[in-house]
Write an enzyme that holds these catalytic residues in place. Structure first.
Site, mmCIF file in Angstrom:
data_model
loop_
_atom_site.group_PDB
_atom_site.id
_atom_site.type_symbol
_atom_site.label_atom_id
_atom_site.label_comp_id
_atom_site.label_asym_id
_atom_site.label_seq_id
_atom_site.Cartn_x
_atom_site.Cartn_y
_atom_site.Cartn_z
ATOM 1 N N SER A 163 24.154 19.958 -59.623
ATOM 2 C CA SER A 163 25.158 20.112 -60.670
ATOM 3 C C SER A 163 24.501 20.451 -62.015
ATOM 4 O O SER A 163 23.876 21.497 -62.140
ATOM 5 C CB SER A 163 26.014 18.843 -60.744
ATOM 6 O OG SER A 163 27.153 19.036 -61.531
ATOM 7 N N ASP A 257 34.999 22.571 -54.691
ATOM 8 C CA ASP A 257 34.210 22.360 -55.900
ATOM 9 C C ASP A 257 34.553 23.432 -56.925
ATOM 10 O O ASP A 257 34.470 24.631 -56.614
ATOM 11 C CB ASP A 257 32.720 22.423 -55.551
ATOM 12 C CG ASP A 257 31.798 22.171 -56.728
ATOM 13 O OD1 ASP A 257 32.286 21.970 -57.859
ATOM 14 O OD2 ASP A 257 30.573 22.170 -56.517
ATOM 15 N N HIS A 287 32.529 18.399 -54.742
ATOM 16 C CA HIS A 287 31.393 18.308 -55.646
ATOM 17 C C HIS A 287 30.873 16.863 -55.681
ATOM 18 O O HIS A 287 31.647 15.909 -55.735
ATOM 19 C CB HIS A 287 31.800 18.734 -57.055
ATOM 20 C CG HIS A 287 30.666 18.832 -58.013
ATOM 21 N ND1 HIS A 287 29.984 20.009 -58.233
ATOM 22 C CD2 HIS A 287 30.075 17.914 -58.817
ATOM 23 C CE1 HIS A 287 29.034 19.808 -59.123
ATOM 24 N NE2 HIS A 287 29.061 18.539 -59.492
#
Length: 314
Positions: A163, A257, A287
């Site tokens: 991320s 996501d 995610h």
């Protein structure tokens, strides 16, 4: 695109929603950090045994940067030196720390049979862009410069993260192309690459789960100084015109996501630029799944696959 969570992911998402956890955007950054750390108690699997875990600090532009060094029981060596993954944790540049991704780093060290060094870069909003980048670059350069003392092969240093950490890893790889050190690879786990947030996955109802559309904007507003930062490649690596000459990449994306499309597009652009790319999508995951191996088996599969790729680099 249609997104259907696999049964495990759907059950976890339902349980999280039923638990009534407050949305991060309704909390202060300090409160959000506490909630994020609490989640690992139910989501993180039992970590593999390691030879050692060592805490230290490295010099940074604003003072000492805490790092944690993981050495596995089985360590690949050449002439006494081992490969190294420099890891940057996720958390939207606002939450997360060495503890939130401790099990991930332990697992990657064991799976990749390599030293993993996790970097505790400065967080926003106390330290806005580009503080996290400056720390990530400083730590990577220090590790490369001190590789021999760390028993690390300076020619086998890889950067990686999930991320926001994937964002940092991508930016470090681009910077290193011009300024060094020479990197052997980059692991980008559902990376944030484009703060324009105009890809279709940023507006699909099916992706508005866990990492919701609202919380992405909350992270962005805490991290960036203003609209002028959006197109700065040190915030949005997708804004770099030329991706040629970057190290081999392993790029993971998840179906449910908001960052899915920008991650897949970045992998395609790397490939088009002549970079060796392995790109794997987990269509039934959301995610953040990579840290949830206790309740999401696919997370363990993903870490195993990353380890296999890292070993294949040599």
């Amino acid at each position: 695109m249609p997104v259907v969570l696999d049964p495990d992911a759907a059950a976890v998402l339902a349980a999280l929603r039923a638990a009534g956890r407050p949305p991060y955007e309704t909390l202060t950054p300090a409160e959000a950090r506490e909630w994020y750390l609490k989640a690992r108690e139910v989501a993180n699997p039992v970590p593999p045994p390691l030879a050692s875990v060592h805490a230290m600090t490295v010099p940074g532009p604003a003072g000492a940067i805490p790092v944690r060094i993981y050495t596995p029981l089985t360590l690949r060596k050449a002439d006494g030196m081992a490969p190294c993954l420099v890891f940057f944790h996720g958390g939207g540049w606002v939450i997360g720390d060495l503890d939130s991704h401790d099990v991930v780093c332990r697992t990657l060290a064991a799976e990749g049979e390599m030293i993993v060094i996790s970097v505790d870069y400065r967080l926003a909003p106390e330290h806005k862009f580009p503080a996290a980048i400056d720390d990530a670059l400083a730590a990577t350069r220090w590790i490369a410069d001190n590789a021999v003392a760390l028993n690390i092969d300076a020619n086998r240093i890889v950067v990686g993260g999930d991320s926001a950490g994937g964002n940092l890893a991508a930016i470090v790889a681009i910077d290193a192309r011009e300024h060094g050190p020479k990197l052997a690879g980059q692991v980008l786990i559902y990376p944030a690459t484009d703060f324009r947030m105009t890809h279709p996955s940023h507006s699909e109802p099916e992706t508005d789960c866990l990492l919701t559309h609202n919380v992405i904007r909350w992270f962005r507003d805490h991290y960036l100084n203003g609209a002028d930062d959006v197109d700065n490649w040190r915030a949005s690596p997708a804004r770099v015109d030329d991706l040629a000459g970057l190290p081999p990449a392993y790029v993971i994306t998840a179906g449910a996501d908001p960052l899915r499309d920008e991650g897949d597009e970045y992998a395609d652009r790397l490939r088009d630029a002549g970079v060796a790319v392995s790109n794997k999508t987990y269509p039934g995951q959301f995610h953040g799944f990579i840290t949830m191996g206790k309740i999401l088996p696919r997370a363990n599969d993903a870490l195993h696959d990353i380890g296999a790729w890292l070993k294949a680099l040599g």
